[in-house]
Enzyme design. Structure first.
Site, PDB file in Angstrom:
ATOM      1  N   ASP A  45     -56.877 -17.933 -19.268  1.00  0.00           N
ATOM      2  CA  ASP A  45     -57.740 -18.815 -20.059  1.00  0.00           C
ATOM      3  C   ASP A  45     -59.170 -18.708 -19.518  1.00  0.00           C
ATOM      4  OD1 ASP A  45     -58.749 -20.832 -21.657  1.00  0.00           O
ATOM      5  OD2 ASP A  45     -57.070 -22.195 -21.300  1.00  0.00           O
ATOM      6  N   HIS A  67     -55.142 -18.306 -32.254  1.00  0.00           N
ATOM      7  CA  HIS A  67     -56.224 -19.067 -31.623  1.00  0.00           C
ATOM      8  C   HIS A  67     -57.479 -18.215 -31.422  1.00  0.00           C
ATOM      9  CE1 HIS A  67     -57.810 -22.369 -29.217  1.00  0.00           C
ATOM     10  NE2 HIS A  67     -58.101 -21.524 -28.243  1.00  0.00           N
TER      11      HIS A  67
HETATM   12  C1  HEM Z   1     -59.913 -18.609 -26.170  1.00  0.00           C
HETATM   13  C2  HEM Z   1     -56.189 -21.357 -24.778  1.00  0.00           C
HETATM   14  C3  HEM Z   1     -58.268 -25.223 -26.841  1.00  0.00           C
HETATM   15  C4  HEM Z   1     -62.086 -22.529 -28.006  1.00  0.00           C
HETATM   16  C5  HEM Z   1     -58.713 -19.014 -25.648  1.00  0.00           C
HETATM   17  C6  HEM Z   1     -57.750 -18.151 -25.029  1.00  0.00           C
HETATM   18  C7  HEM Z   1     -56.716 -18.924 -24.632  1.00  0.00           C
HETATM   19  C8  HEM Z   1     -57.006 -20.276 -25.010  1.00  0.00           C
HETATM   20  C9  HEM Z   1     -55.462 -18.479 -23.907  1.00  0.00           C
HETATM   21  C10 HEM Z   1     -57.856 -16.619 -24.892  1.00  0.00           C
HETATM   22  C11 HEM Z   1     -58.483 -16.180 -23.623  1.00  0.00           C
HETATM   23  C12 HEM Z   1     -59.923 -16.558 -23.469  1.00  0.00           C
HETATM   24  O1  HEM Z   1     -60.842 -15.922 -24.024  1.00  0.00           O
HETATM   25  O2  HEM Z   1     -60.141 -17.551 -22.771  1.00  0.00           O
HETATM   26  C13 HEM Z   1     -56.437 -22.638 -25.217  1.00  0.00           C
HETATM   27  C14 HEM Z   1     -55.544 -23.745 -25.033  1.00  0.00           C
HETATM   28  C15 HEM Z   1     -56.117 -24.844 -25.609  1.00  0.00           C
HETATM   29  C16 HEM Z   1     -57.385 -24.413 -26.163  1.00  0.00           C
HETATM   30  C17 HEM Z   1     -54.214 -23.664 -24.314  1.00  0.00           C
HETATM   31  C18 HEM Z   1     -55.626 -26.248 -25.703  1.00  0.00           C
HETATM   32  C19 HEM Z   1     -54.751 -26.777 -24.865  1.00  0.00           C
HETATM   33  C20 HEM Z   1     -59.481 -24.824 -27.350  1.00  0.00           C
HETATM   34  C21 HEM Z   1     -60.411 -25.682 -28.029  1.00  0.00           C
HETATM   35  C22 HEM Z   1     -61.492 -24.918 -28.359  1.00  0.00           C
HETATM   36  C23 HEM Z   1     -61.224 -23.578 -27.878  1.00  0.00           C
HETATM   37  C24 HEM Z   1     -60.213 -27.176 -28.318  1.00  0.00           C
HETATM   38  C25 HEM Z   1     -62.760 -25.302 -29.060  1.00  0.00           C
HETATM   39  C26 HEM Z   1     -62.848 -26.088 -30.093  1.00  0.00           C
HETATM   40  C27 HEM Z   1     -61.825 -21.254 -27.573  1.00  0.00           C
HETATM   41  C28 HEM Z   1     -62.796 -20.180 -27.668  1.00  0.00           C
HETATM   42  C29 HEM Z   1     -62.159 -19.046 -27.156  1.00  0.00           C
HETATM   43  C30 HEM Z   1     -60.827 -19.454 -26.740  1.00  0.00           C
HETATM   44  C31 HEM Z   1     -64.219 -20.269 -28.215  1.00  0.00           C
HETATM   45  C32 HEM Z   1     -62.741 -17.649 -27.015  1.00  0.00           C
HETATM   46  C33 HEM Z   1     -62.465 -16.861 -28.251  1.00  0.00           C
HETATM   47  C34 HEM Z   1     -63.019 -15.462 -28.092  1.00  0.00           C
HETATM   48  O3  HEM Z   1     -64.238 -15.322 -27.926  1.00  0.00           O
HETATM   49  O4  HEM Z   1     -62.228 -14.513 -28.101  1.00  0.00           O
HETATM   50  N1  HEM Z   1     -58.238 -20.302 -25.627  1.00  0.00           N
HETATM   51  N2  HEM Z   1     -57.538 -23.072 -25.903  1.00  0.00           N
HETATM   52  N3  HEM Z   1     -59.991 -23.570 -27.276  1.00  0.00           N
HETATM   53  N4  HEM Z   1     -60.666 -20.789 -27.004  1.00  0.00           N
HETATM   54 FE1  HEM Z   1     -59.093 -21.916 -26.510  1.00  0.00          FE
END
Ligand code: HEM
Length: 405
Positions: A221, A314
């Site tokens: 993450d 996601h």
């Molecule tokens: C990417 C998990 C909630 C925004 C990711 C990734 C994971 C992840 C595993 C892919 C790896 C990375 O680039 O970090 C989670 C989990 C969440 C959560 C487990 C809730 C428990 C959120 C929320 C937002 C968010 C609430 C915003 C509203 C993003 C963004 C990326 C991302 C902007 C990067 C996308 C990219 O540029 O490829 N998240 N996330 N996430 N997440 Fe989340």
């Protein structure tokens, strides 16, 4: 074990980086306990226009507290302004003392003999504090309230706040003691409204010195976070020219307590979990192939002509490519708050995101995620708050001085 580039307290200006112990050698290879030890003893000496605890590497432990102005501090706007000035002066001074690993003046001797442990203290102001202080006309448009999302299940006891303090340290005792010290200083002016403890994978658990940590669902993450000291980071994180002058060098912090429905998540096969996120669990690579830092190919199709990175995954929904190029810095911590009444784990992600404008970053992305994200079935948003995080204090002054002088 072999030679280690150990740096003692006070030996580093401007921050703590993984470069500290690049010279570590020995049977355990680079990193491991030596690296952790080096970060433990190090003091973060903030320098430059930004508060610490944003661009630097997140330390392993978090104590995050939202406070409300109370008593005399909230009677008239003029009293509130004086109280804010006094409190932020005391907090800023003491934060610098404890970050340097020195004893605060309150006589508590809580951390006597403990190394500074990369402690950082970061202060934020809620829109409600400015309203109480009679400064409604100086509330940045970026602090517009986060709208309610259809799937929110927010607990009123875990929302909002006049002030926020983010404390991060490599050692939980150091973090807790700093929180206690700031609580004591706040007593005359403010009382804690809610508090969240969090943790991240520490250096002791990492083979890679600067590797991406895993969250409680087991995924890497933070992979596609903007990298510090790049133009992309500066644009994504620091307040831009549309913000009021008192926020120049500041940022906006969205905090969301997101419970993970881990029992439900663990019923999925790894293959199904990977389709929810759009990345491989083993190495964080996009499902379209390559390594962790390969750009996802959102056009890639499977043999039966469906997208390799599913439409409701996601990363597809949150990637800048589908969000007007907008990015944010996600700097969240895992939390584990015991069991609920049914015996299910109350655990998840305390999502912290710094950004130039939450209206076009967090809110715009979350609007989509709430409606479409495959991950939504496995998470529940239970807390929410938004704070303006002012620039670093001017020399000899306090955080928020540009607003209150
Ligand atoms: C990417 C998990 C909630 C925004 C990711 C990734 C994971 C992840 C595993 C892919 C790896 C990375 O680039 O970090 C989670 C989990 C969440 C959560 C487990 C809730 C428990 C959120 C929320 C937002 C968010 C609430 C915003 C509203 C993003 C963004 C990326 C991302 C902007 C990067 C996308 C990219 O540029 O490829 N998240 N996330 N996430 N997440 Fe989340």
């Amino acid at each position: 074990l072999g030679r280690v580039g150990l740096v003692g307290a006070g030996g580093i200006a401007g921050g703590v980086t993984g470069a500290l112990v690049e010279h570590a050698t020995g049977p355990d290879g680079p990193g491991s306990l030596e690296r952790q030890r080096a970060r433990a003893v190090a003091a973060v000496r903030p320098a430059g226009p930004h508060q610490p605890g944003i661009a630097g590497p997140p330390a392993a432990h978090l104590v995050f507290t939202a406070y409300d102005l109370t008593g005399d501090a909230a009677v008239t706007p003029a009293q509130t302004r004086t109280a804010l000035r006094d409190l932020l002066t005391a907090w800023t001074r003491t934060a610098a003392t404890v970050m340097a690993g020195e004893q605060p003046a309150d006589g508590g001797q809580r951390t006597l003999g403990l190394a500074p442990s990369a402690l950082t203290v970061t202060f934020g102001l809620g829109a409600s504090a400015l309203t109480r202080a009679g400064l409604t006309n100086r509330i940045p448009p970026q602090l517009a309230p986060i709208p309610a999302f259809p799937h929110d299940q927010l607990d009123p006891a875990r929302r909002d706040g006049d002030l926020a303090v983010q404390i991060c340290a490599e050692d939980p005792m150091v973090a807790a003691s700093a929180a206690r010290t700031l609580d004591v200083l706040a007593r005359r002016y403010a009382s804690p409204r809610w508090r969240q403890h969090g943790f991240r994978q520490s250096a002791a658990a990492s083979a890679e010195p600067t590797g991406t940590p895993r969250n409680l669902m087991g995924q890497f993450d933070g992979t596609n976070n903007p990298a510090a000291d790049t133009a992309v980071f500066d644009l994504a994180v620091w307040a831009d020219t549309t913000a009021p002058a008192w926020m120049t060098g500041g940022s906006y912090l969205v905090a969301r307590r997101i419970r993970m429905l881990l029992d439900r998540w663990d019923l999925l096969t790894v293959d199904a979990q990977e389709k929810v996120i759009g990345r491989r669990k083993s190495d964080g690579a996009p499902l379209s192939g390559g390594g962790e830092h390969t750009d996802p190919d959102f056009l890639a199709r499977t043999a039966d002509d469906s997208p390799v990175i599913p439409a409701n995954s996601h990363v597809r929904l949150s990637h800048p490519q589908f969000n007007n190029g907008v990015r944010m810095l996600r700097r969240g911590y895992s939390y584990q708050d015991g069991l609920d009444a049914d015996g299910d784990p109350d655990a998840g992600l305390f999502f912290l995101a710094y950004q130039a404008d939450p209206r076009t970053a967090f809110t715009a992305v979350q609007r989509k995620l709430d409606r479409l994200d495959a991950l939504s079935a496995f998470v529940r948003h239970t807390g929410s708050a938004l704070f303006a995080v002012p620039p670093a204090a001017p020399a000899g002054g306090h955080v928020g001085q540009q607003l209150l002088e």
